[in-house]
Design an enzyme around this catalytic site. Sequence first.
Site, PDB file in Angstrom:
ATOM      1  CG  HIS A 134      -2.137  -0.897   1.004  1.00 30.90           C
ATOM      2  ND1 HIS A 134      -3.098  -0.674   0.045  1.00 30.90           N
ATOM      3  CD2 HIS A 134      -2.508  -2.038   1.642  1.00 30.90           C
ATOM      4  CE1 HIS A 134      -4.025  -1.630   0.096  1.00 30.90           C
ATOM      5  NE2 HIS A 134      -3.676  -2.466   1.056  1.00 30.90           N
ATOM      6  CE1 TYR A 138       3.340  -1.094  -3.294  1.00 26.87           C
ATOM      7  CE2 TYR A 138       1.591   0.533  -3.369  1.00 26.87           C
ATOM      8  CZ  TYR A 138       1.998  -0.778  -3.432  1.00 26.87           C
ATOM      9  OH  TYR A 138       1.086  -1.773  -3.639  1.00 26.87           O
ATOM     10  CG  ASP A 164      -2.106   4.507  -2.999  1.00 25.66           C
ATOM     11  OD1 ASP A 164      -1.214   3.684  -3.238  1.00 25.66           O
ATOM     12  OD2 ASP A 164      -3.004   4.312  -2.174  1.00 25.66           O
TER      13      ASP A 164
END
Length: 385
Positions: A134, A138, A164
């Site tokens: 998630h 990252y 994201d």
Amino acid sequence: MSRPGPLAGIKVVEFAGIGPGPFCGMLLADMGAEVTLLERAGGTFASQLFGGGRKAVANRGKKSLCIDLKNPEAKALVMQLIGEADVLIEGFRPGVMERLGFGPDTCLELNPRLIYGRMTGWGQSGPLAARAGHDANYAALAGVLDTGRRHGGAPWAPPTLIGDMGGGGLMLAWGIACALIETGRSGQGQVIDAAMCEGAAVLAHGLFNLEALGEWQGKCAIDSSAPFYDVYACADGQWISVCPLEPQFYQTFIKRLGLSEDPDFAGQQYDTTRWPVMKQRLAVIFASSPRAHWEQLFDDTDDCVWPVLSMQDAPMHPHNQARQAFVDIAGVRQPAPAPRFSRTPGSIQSPPPLLGEHTQQRLMDLGLSSEEIARLVALGAVSVA
């Protein structure tokens, strides 16, 4: 009548997912692209987490086609959509699209001009390619999450923004925009391998620059160790952001606070040995009055002192209202499309769709009759709202 956005006429097929893929599709839709969202009955984890239907901000401007990708009757319909598309967006783990029969080789053979956008955490190759993750994971492996710590504190960062949305969805949208230009010249499509981890690292290029210069963690003006680049609590529990980084702004900043002749501040801006004392004193000063007092004191200066607004308050700020930076769509307050174009502005084409709201319309666009659509519904290949 609104003018078409810069991506008007571009057709996008988006396989429903969570986070960066939907965000990428939203960016393209905001700029005028026609985005067909392939959703499955029952929705996805994203619809459970962020709310489905009209509340799913990332789906604004899209058309929802509810379809069972594993149903043999559905595959031909999906391939027909891909055959006439300019862009495909998918965010599954590596190999999933191939197993479904929609891998890049298959799709590019059908449509050689197709831009095939792949969104994953770790990329299509490498030892972590198949592993789950998630946003914070990252950013962590990219070396970026560590930079989000307050000096001496635990590392963290605003949720979903770095990996994201910025490193993932925004980078994929940038890649698609670049590929569209290249395809216009060559007539050939290609595959885009967008990895959130790598995108997060690119976003932090400036921090890697500072690290290479030895100006990070405790010696950097922007890592929260400097007293003139931080946030301070006010007397009413609200917060103020203080960022007079440049010397000329710092001088007027301390002048407004009556500190121009104070030995702790005068001539001490970049003396890192003085920073802890300066920060302690500023904390006491800002805690002595409510935020409104500090907003008024610095209202007409370039000292870079601004209130820390909540998501509820930000849309009400006079500047954001003057720019119409936030809009209400289907009862949901949300950011307006950005950036702004002088001639072909982006716009929100429609509210987020209900699940399967456009199934009938999109299938009829493909040339299917009402009877054929009813048969597919009966077989469970597609669903309508």
